[in-house]
Design an enzyme around this catalytic site. Sequence first.
Site, mmCIF file in Angstrom:
data_model
loop_
_atom_site.group_PDB
_atom_site.id
_atom_site.type_symbol
_atom_site.label_atom_id
_atom_site.label_comp_id
_atom_site.label_asym_id
_atom_site.label_seq_id
_atom_site.Cartn_x
_atom_site.Cartn_y
_atom_site.Cartn_z
ATOM 1 N N LYS A 50 0.836 -1.213 0.000
ATOM 2 C CA LYS A 50 0.000 0.000 0.000
ATOM 3 C C LYS A 50 0.867 1.257 0.000
ATOM 4 O O LYS A 50 0.354 2.366 -0.065
ATOM 5 C CB LYS A 50 -0.945 0.018 1.212
ATOM 6 C CG LYS A 50 -2.225 -0.805 1.029
ATOM 7 C CD LYS A 50 -3.272 -0.462 2.085
ATOM 8 C CE LYS A 50 -4.652 -1.011 1.742
ATOM 9 N NZ LYS A 50 -5.633 -0.774 2.816
ATOM 10 N N LYS A 52 2.245 2.741 2.370
ATOM 11 C CA LYS A 52 2.027 3.691 3.467
ATOM 12 C C LYS A 52 2.277 3.027 4.808
ATOM 13 O O LYS A 52 2.383 1.799 4.894
ATOM 14 C CB LYS A 52 0.639 4.327 3.376
ATOM 15 C CG LYS A 52 -0.532 3.397 3.270
ATOM 16 C CD LYS A 52 -1.797 4.210 2.995
ATOM 17 C CE LYS A 52 -2.997 3.308 2.861
ATOM 18 N NZ LYS A 52 -4.181 4.015 2.425
HETATM 19 N N1 CTP Z 1 -14.186 -3.477 5.144
HETATM 20 C C1 CTP Z 1 -15.579 -3.477 5.025
HETATM 21 N N2 CTP Z 1 -16.269 -2.291 5.026
HETATM 22 C C2 CTP Z 1 -15.596 -1.122 5.104
HETATM 23 C C3 CTP Z 1 -14.181 -1.099 5.208
HETATM 24 C C4 CTP Z 1 -13.498 -2.314 5.243
HETATM 25 O O1 CTP Z 1 -16.201 -4.537 4.911
HETATM 26 N N3 CTP Z 1 -16.296 0.014 5.063
HETATM 27 C C5 CTP Z 1 -13.485 -4.763 5.145
HETATM 28 C C6 CTP Z 1 -12.530 -4.928 3.954
HETATM 29 O O2 CTP Z 1 -13.229 -5.379 2.801
HETATM 30 C C7 CTP Z 1 -11.581 -5.972 4.503
HETATM 31 C C8 CTP Z 1 -11.516 -5.655 6.026
HETATM 32 O O3 CTP Z 1 -12.673 -4.844 6.295
HETATM 33 O O4 CTP Z 1 -12.130 -7.269 4.340
HETATM 34 C C9 CTP Z 1 -10.243 -4.942 6.423
HETATM 35 O O5 CTP Z 1 -10.203 -3.701 5.746
HETATM 36 P P1 CTP Z 1 -8.908 -2.768 5.679
HETATM 37 O O6 CTP Z 1 -7.830 -3.478 4.926
HETATM 38 O O7 CTP Z 1 -8.520 -2.311 7.027
HETATM 39 O O8 CTP Z 1 -9.503 -1.599 4.741
HETATM 40 P P2 CTP Z 1 -10.077 -0.114 4.927
HETATM 41 O O9 CTP Z 1 -10.659 0.218 6.238
HETATM 42 O O10 CTP Z 1 -10.984 0.079 3.725
HETATM 43 O O11 CTP Z 1 -8.726 0.737 4.796
HETATM 44 P P3 CTP Z 1 -8.115 1.672 3.631
HETATM 45 O O12 CTP Z 1 -8.907 2.934 3.609
HETATM 46 O O13 CTP Z 1 -6.682 1.881 4.047
HETATM 47 O O14 CTP Z 1 -8.212 0.868 2.331
#
Ligand code: CTP
Length: 143
Positions: A50, A52
């Site tokens: 990513k 980051k």
């Molecule tokens: N997830 C989800 N709903 C969201 C955000 C995340 O169902 N609104 C799910 C993702 O599909 C994944 C899990 O939570 O299966 C972990 O997500 P993560 O990798 O932490 O993603 P995000 O919170 O979306 O982080 P970023 O903005 O960095 O992509």
Amino acid sequence: MGNKKYKIGYTTGVFDLFHIGHLNILKRAKDLCDYLIVGVSTDELVREYKHKKPVMSYFERSSIVEAIRYVDKVVPQTTMDKIQAFKELNFEVMFHGDDWKGTPLYDKYKKEFEKVGVKMVFLPHTPGISTTDVKESIQKGHS
Ligand code: CTP
């Protein structure tokens, strides 16, 4: 125990700045399996793919995920090679948020998993929240 659709399930993610979308997916996954294993991406892996740095360290992120009642076991996710994880953990289903459904990467995982008899189940992604959104809203400030 024993009356769910699957025995051992697996899901992965960064789980930085733990939010309601994270909680929802863990609950939905645990609703479908007796034993839920969560692969939390290590700081090194997040840096690699990513580009980051998570706000919270692997130790903090994994400790929080481990304390969630829907989670039975946390393992470090050190590689994006999901088949490698399957060889070590022997789960029968992998869950993921449906924001990834149909992407070339997940189509590839689905095909690889089919060969070894693992189901890939996409669960509803929670709209309107992500770690990126949380960070942006803090940066903008609330008034
Ligand atoms: N997830 C989800 N709903 C969201 C955000 C995340 O169902 N609104 C799910 C993702 O599909 C994944 C899990 O939570 O299966 C972990 O997500 P993560 O990798 O932490 O993603 P995000 O919170 O979306 O982080 P970023 O903005 O960095 O992509």
